[in-house]
Design a protein around this motif. Structure first.
Motif, PDB file in Angstrom:
ATOM      1  N   ALA A   2     -77.017-107.578 -74.253  1.00 54.28           N
ATOM      2  CA  ALA A   2     -78.327-107.237 -74.109  1.00 54.28           C
ATOM      3  C   ALA A   2     -78.897-105.909 -74.675  1.00 54.28           C
ATOM      4  N   GLY A   3     -80.024-105.676 -75.087  1.00 56.63           N
ATOM      5  CA  GLY A   3     -80.729-104.629 -75.596  1.00 56.63           C
ATOM      6  C   GLY A   3     -81.736-104.024 -74.703  1.00 56.63           C
ATOM      7  N   LEU A   4     -82.223-102.791 -75.083  1.00 56.88           N
ATOM      8  CA  LEU A   4     -82.950-102.182 -74.209  1.00 56.88           C
ATOM      9  C   LEU A   4     -83.843-101.245 -75.169  1.00 56.88           C
ATOM     10  N   ASN A   5     -85.275-101.577 -75.060  1.00 53.69           N
ATOM     11  CA  ASN A   5     -86.260-101.068 -75.956  1.00 53.69           C
ATOM     12  C   ASN A   5     -86.861 -99.777 -75.141  1.00 53.69           C
ATOM     13  N   VAL A   6     -86.536 -98.470 -75.602  1.00 56.49           N
ATOM     14  CA  VAL A   6     -86.952 -97.251 -74.876  1.00 56.49           C
ATOM     15  C   VAL A   6     -87.858 -96.605 -75.916  1.00 56.49           C
ATOM     16  N   ARG A   7     -89.041 -96.374 -75.479  1.00 51.54           N
ATOM     17  CA  ARG A   7     -90.008 -95.488 -76.390  1.00 51.54           C
ATOM     18  C   ARG A   7     -89.763 -94.122 -75.974  1.00 51.54           C
ATOM     19  N   GLN A  28     -77.258 -93.680 -80.673  1.00 49.69           N
ATOM     20  CA  GLN A  28     -76.931 -94.761 -80.067  1.00 49.69           C
ATOM     21  C   GLN A  28     -75.710 -94.475 -78.774  1.00 49.69           C
ATOM     22  N   HIS A  32     -76.662 -93.872 -74.814  1.00 50.73           N
ATOM     23  CA  HIS A  32     -75.777 -94.808 -73.887  1.00 50.73           C
ATOM     24  C   HIS A  32     -75.166 -93.835 -72.810  1.00 50.73           C
ATOM     25  N   VAL A  35     -77.652 -92.326 -70.403  1.00 50.15           N
ATOM     26  CA  VAL A  35     -78.180 -92.927 -69.527  1.00 50.15           C
ATOM     27  C   VAL A  35     -77.163 -93.510 -68.215  1.00 50.15           C
TER      28      VAL A  35
END
Length: 65
Positions: A2-7, A28, A32, A35
């Motif tokens: 799964a991916g996560l789009n973070v602005r 990346q 990671h 987080v």
């Protein structure tokens, strides 16, 4: 996976790039790990607070009984 789009703002991205580069890591892997550390720290603080509330409640309940 799964991916996560973070602005991020441009300033935040620049800071992320600089820090990752200074540590010789990809953005990346740096993001990671940051987080995951934040999640673990948040969980630890939450667990400590819950434990404190349980201890205080136990004492209060004992006094009220």
């Amino acid at each position: 996976m799964a991916g996560l789009n973070v602005r991020f703002t441009e300033e935040e991205l620049d800071a992320l790039r600089e820090r990752a580069e200074a540590e010789g890591r990809s953005m990346q892997s740096f993001a990671h790990d940051a987080v995951i550390r934040a999640v673990n720290e948040h969980s630890r603080l939450f667990d400590e607070a819950a434990e404190h509330v349980l201890r205080v409640s136990e004492e209060l309940n004992r006094r009220l009984a």
